[in-house]
Scaffold this motif. Sequence first.
Motif, mmCIF file in Angstrom:
data_model
loop_
_atom_site.group_PDB
_atom_site.id
_atom_site.type_symbol
_atom_site.label_atom_id
_atom_site.label_comp_id
_atom_site.label_asym_id
_atom_site.label_seq_id
_atom_site.Cartn_x
_atom_site.Cartn_y
_atom_site.Cartn_z
ATOM 1 N N ILE A 174 0.841 -1.142 0.030
ATOM 2 C CA ILE A 174 0.001 0.017 -0.078
ATOM 3 C C ILE A 174 0.846 1.434 -0.067
ATOM 4 O O ILE A 174 0.679 2.245 -0.725
ATOM 5 C CB ILE A 174 -1.079 0.046 1.202
ATOM 6 C CG1 ILE A 174 -2.056 -1.110 0.958
ATOM 7 C CG2 ILE A 174 -1.583 1.261 1.132
ATOM 8 C CD1 ILE A 174 -2.866 -1.398 2.352
ATOM 9 N N VAL A 175 1.755 1.198 0.855
ATOM 10 C CA VAL A 175 2.794 2.430 0.993
ATOM 11 C C VAL A 175 3.277 2.537 -0.650
ATOM 12 O O VAL A 175 3.594 3.582 -0.941
ATOM 13 C CB VAL A 175 3.687 2.098 2.082
ATOM 14 C CG1 VAL A 175 4.977 3.339 2.028
ATOM 15 C CG2 VAL A 175 3.058 2.313 3.400
ATOM 16 N N GLY A 176 3.985 1.336 -0.915
ATOM 17 C CA GLY A 176 4.768 1.581 -2.221
ATOM 18 C C GLY A 176 3.696 2.337 -3.512
ATOM 19 O O GLY A 176 4.380 3.003 -4.270
ATOM 20 N N GLY A 177 2.601 1.511 -3.585
ATOM 21 C CA GLY A 177 1.583 2.229 -4.337
ATOM 22 C C GLY A 177 1.324 3.560 -4.301
ATOM 23 O O GLY A 177 1.192 4.333 -5.291
ATOM 24 N N ALA A 178 1.228 4.063 -2.925
ATOM 25 C CA ALA A 178 1.014 5.350 -2.655
ATOM 26 C C ALA A 178 2.106 6.213 -3.252
ATOM 27 O O ALA A 178 1.927 7.392 -3.783
ATOM 28 C CB ALA A 178 0.658 5.792 -1.061
ATOM 29 N N VAL A 179 3.185 6.030 -2.798
ATOM 30 C CA VAL A 179 4.490 6.463 -3.320
ATOM 31 C C VAL A 179 4.332 6.652 -4.743
ATOM 32 O O VAL A 179 4.786 7.883 -5.502
ATOM 33 C CB VAL A 179 5.854 5.949 -2.616
ATOM 34 C CG1 VAL A 179 6.826 6.652 -3.364
ATOM 35 C CG2 VAL A 179 5.666 6.069 -1.109
ATOM 36 N N LEU A 180 4.182 5.509 -5.547
ATOM 37 C CA LEU A 180 4.290 5.661 -6.662
ATOM 38 C C LEU A 180 3.397 6.469 -7.584
ATOM 39 O O LEU A 180 3.324 7.127 -8.633
ATOM 40 C CB LEU A 180 4.126 4.212 -7.391
ATOM 41 C CG LEU A 180 4.308 3.949 -9.101
ATOM 42 C CD1 LEU A 180 5.478 4.165 -9.610
ATOM 43 C CD2 LEU A 180 3.638 2.303 -9.285
ATOM 44 N N LEU A 181 1.965 6.432 -6.712
ATOM 45 C CA LEU A 181 0.805 7.382 -7.415
ATOM 46 C C LEU A 181 1.153 8.841 -7.177
ATOM 47 O O LEU A 181 1.071 9.602 -8.049
ATOM 48 C CB LEU A 181 -0.396 6.853 -6.793
ATOM 49 C CG LEU A 181 -1.777 7.492 -7.046
ATOM 50 C CD1 LEU A 181 -1.939 7.245 -8.684
ATOM 51 C CD2 LEU A 181 -2.765 7.221 -6.527
ATOM 52 N N LEU A 182 1.708 9.011 -6.004
ATOM 53 C CA LEU A 182 2.325 10.419 -5.914
ATOM 54 C C LEU A 182 3.128 11.017 -6.788
ATOM 55 O O LEU A 182 3.297 12.076 -7.476
ATOM 56 C CB LEU A 182 2.660 10.764 -4.546
ATOM 57 C CG LEU A 182 1.833 10.660 -3.299
ATOM 58 C CD1 LEU A 182 2.138 10.691 -1.996
ATOM 59 C CD2 LEU A 182 0.431 11.715 -3.478
ATOM 60 N N GLY A 183 4.262 10.066 -7.055
ATOM 61 C CA GLY A 183 5.333 10.508 -7.958
ATOM 62 C C GLY A 183 4.864 10.674 -9.445
ATOM 63 O O GLY A 183 5.113 11.751 -10.221
#
Length: 614
Positions: free
Chosen positions: A601-610
């Motif tokens: 979930i954290v990795g996905g959120a970071v990727l989405l923000l990027g």
Amino acid sequence: MNLLFLTFVFPLIGFLLLSFSRGRFSENLSALIGVGSVGLSALTSAWVILQFHTNPPADGVFNQLLWQWMSVDGFAPNFALHLDGLSVTMLGVVTGVGFLIHLFASWYMRGENGYSRFFAYTNLFIASMLFLVLGDNLLFLYFGWEGVGLCSYLLIGFYYSERKNGNAALKAFIVTRIGDVFLAFGLFILVVQLGTLNIQELLVLAPQKFSVGDPWIVMATLALLGGAVGKSAQLPLQTWLADAMAGPTPVSALIHAATMVTAGVYLIARTNGLFLLAPEVLHLVGVVGAVTLVLAGFAALVQTDIKRILAYSTMSQLGYMFLALGVGAWDAAIFHLMTHAFFKALLFLASGAVIVACHHEQNIFNMGGLWKKLPLAYASFIVGGSALAALPLVTAGFYSKDEILWEAFASGHQWLLYAGLAGAFLTSIYTFRLIFIAFHGEAKTESHAGHGVSHWLPLGTLIVLSTFIGALITPPLAGVLPESAGHAGGDAKHSLEIASGAIAIAGILLAALLFLGKRRLVGVIAASAPGRFLGAWWYAAWGFDWLYDKLFVQPYLLLARLLARDPIDSGIGLVPRLARGGNGLMSRTENGQLRWYALSIVGGAVLLLGVVLL
């Protein structure tokens, strides 16, 4: 004439009886059915021909409707028979010569495995050829056309236990199928453009629809020529005929004399009105015949197998028939077709007698001195060979071949005439080369003469028909085929007769000089560098098999190897493989571990923000 349909019904009944016997019939019963059915067909044909001459039908044509084949959007071909002077001639040749060959085969094939199977195939062969020559429309003709192709495959590969025989059968089937495809294209063009395949209707409608040289009629006649070239073994589809000698010798006689190879000549003669609208294609017919007859003549000069020599001679004589058609000598072509059936059946059956007498030896250089032990076979070869070489006045072949040469001259086709004369010279040499080597000189093998009525009666009958007596049988072609240019004669025709006769005699004398006695001169020529080169080249029939192997067979095999793992299937299969791979990859993420899910979930959120920031 109402009995006309029985001419093919009897062989069909023989075929069915022998086929469903599954080899359980004795040889005597199989011979009775196989020979008897063709004999009944020949007797019926004789009655029909007699009625045709004594009580001729109106306009010289008799039609017999059997039943309607199909009806599709106005296209309604029938199973119907058409009898006129041309089909009468073919009917007599197919059933008469066919019966003599069947009678001889009942002696020749004794003791062979598949005795009843052999006669089942030959009966179907005769029936198919009768469909071809009696059909009133090109679709019915094509039905018989494919039938003789099937039967040739079955009979050439009769001794199927040997791979080379199966290969020869496949070669004949494939090469003739190429021609058959062209013929089918011709039928498609004609039915689209003229709306019918009834032959008589085509000959009436074509001049109304097409002008001379119209592209559609040119394409249609080229396609018909392609079919004729394949079936009659003319350049460039001639390569199958010599290999067809793999079948039993009576099969060779049947293919070369009574059926199949004459089908192409018949087709062009029957559709003469179409070819007259395409004069360039008609001229091409003559050129193809002239080139084929010369090339086949040279190939026959160096062959050692008795049957292959006769095979190349058939190819050459068919070339004469095509040459005649090409110069508009329609009646001369059919006349030569008839006389050729007599002497070529004689030569092949006599070669069968020699092969059996010499314990199935076919190499003429392993024979020699046979004239004393095999007097009937020797007489058959002398008479048949003389007719093949067109020995003047006394042989049937002289009258028909001379008619072709004269009409080539009268129509102004000088080069075709020269090719015909060259072919006549070659024919005399290779024919008497065979006779002198096989029947004269020192005996090199033991031999025993054949006996029985089924052995001597066909040979004796064909000996008579191969003389000038056979030439007295005049095909009733008046009003059926167009008038040819050379009917007028005079001094020029007599001069040409003398010249052609002298050429034939000169060829025989040269053959005697070269091949009688010790044959030292031939040995010197053969041992020279040019002799070795030309001998190998001609022995390989000018290398057409090698050429076609390089141009067609090897590229095909290479393509087959490249496509062994079909790249198209592999490309299409890539999509489900990617889906399965993706599914496997994503399945591994479902491991039930809370820390893994939180990290995801954290990795996905970071990727989405990027992605949003970029």
